[in-house]
Scaffold this motif. Structure first.
Motif, short mmCIF file in Angstrom:
data_model
loop_
_atom_site.label_atom_id
_atom_site.label_comp_id
_atom_site.label_asym_id
_atom_site.label_seq_id
_atom_site.Cartn_x
_atom_site.Cartn_y
_atom_site.Cartn_z
N ARG A 160 29.66 41.97 34.50
CA ARG A 160 29.33 43.29 34.94
C ARG A 160 29.84 45.09 34.48
NH1 ARG A 160 32.80 41.21 40.09
NH2 ARG A 160 30.96 39.86 41.34
N LEU B 4 28.56 33.78 38.50
CA LEU B 4 28.53 33.92 40.29
C LEU B 4 28.46 32.93 41.35
CD1 LEU B 4 27.39 37.93 41.18
CD2 LEU B 4 30.07 36.80 40.56
N GLU C 131 34.67 28.85 41.64
CA GLU C 131 35.71 30.08 40.97
C GLU C 131 35.86 30.46 39.53
OE1 GLU C 131 39.91 28.23 41.59
OE2 GLU C 131 38.67 26.43 42.78
N PRO C 132 35.06 31.27 39.58
CA PRO C 132 34.45 32.12 38.06
C PRO C 132 36.33 33.33 38.48
CG PRO C 132 33.44 33.41 40.13
CD PRO C 132 33.76 32.08 40.60
N ASP C 133 36.13 33.04 36.82
CA ASP C 133 37.12 34.17 36.18
C ASP C 133 36.92 35.13 36.18
OD1 ASP C 133 39.85 34.46 34.75
OD2 ASP C 133 38.47 35.23 32.75
N GLU C 134 38.05 35.58 37.70
CA GLU C 134 37.90 37.36 37.17
C GLU C 134 37.92 38.26 36.19
OE1 GLU C 134 36.93 38.70 40.73
OE2 GLU C 134 37.10 36.91 41.51
N TYR C 135 38.19 37.93 35.64
CA TYR C 135 38.60 39.22 34.17
C TYR C 135 37.42 39.11 33.39
CZ TYR C 135 38.59 40.35 29.26
OH TYR C 135 38.86 41.40 28.04
N GLU C 136 36.79 37.72 33.55
CA GLU C 136 35.43 37.18 33.34
C GLU C 136 33.87 38.46 33.93
OE1 GLU C 136 34.09 33.22 32.19
OE2 GLU C 136 36.19 33.02 31.28
N LEU C 137 33.93 38.01 34.79
CA LEU C 137 33.51 38.26 35.71
C LEU C 137 33.22 40.00 35.38
CD1 LEU C 137 33.84 36.94 39.63
CD2 LEU C 137 31.71 37.09 37.94
N ARG C 138 34.42 40.79 35.62
CA ARG C 138 34.63 42.24 35.28
C ARG C 138 34.14 42.39 34.41
NH1 ARG C 138 39.88 41.64 37.28
NH2 ARG C 138 40.55 42.08 35.26
#
Length: 114
Positions: free
Chosen positions: A53, A39, A43-50
């Motif tokens: 999490r 975080l 610009e973190p990758d949304e897929y990797e963040l999901r």
């Protein structure tokens, strides 16, 4: 070498579950730290963040499950230790190890309630 007694088996089970819960707490801390790093990055990758999490949530969900199994194993160990009250039934070393496992588990479960 004789097979392990019921008391040894129950003691080993409680000790293993104590270690397992500790491992999940360490894993949760590590996963949270990794998520925070992601975080904080640009610009973190949304897929990797999901995915990260999801790892955090799944790890959190396992802690109460392990705690429930630990409580069940603890009760079984206490019962087994009660059955072994006579001095000649089990070596004193086995009984001491079982009592230490009981104390450790109760301490861990007590900390969880606070």
């Amino acid at each position: 070498m004789p097979p392990p007694s019921a008391l040894d088996i129950r003691t080993s089970s409680v000790v293993r579950l104590i270690k397992e819960e500790s491992s999940y707490h360490k894993e949760l801390a590590s996963a949270k730290k990794s998520l925070e790093k992601m975080l904080a990055g640009e610009e973190p990758d949304e897929y990797e963040l999901r995915q990260q999490r999801k790892v955090v949530e799944e790890t959190k969900a396992m802690i109460p499950e392990v705690r429930t199994r630990l409580q069940t194993a603890l009760e079984a160990l206490k019962f087994q230790l009660e059955l072994q009250k006579s001095p000649e039934s089990e070596p004193a070393q086995c009984k001491e190890k079982a009592q230490k496992a009981i104390d450790d588990a109760q301490k861990l479960l007590g900390e969880a309630l606070e």
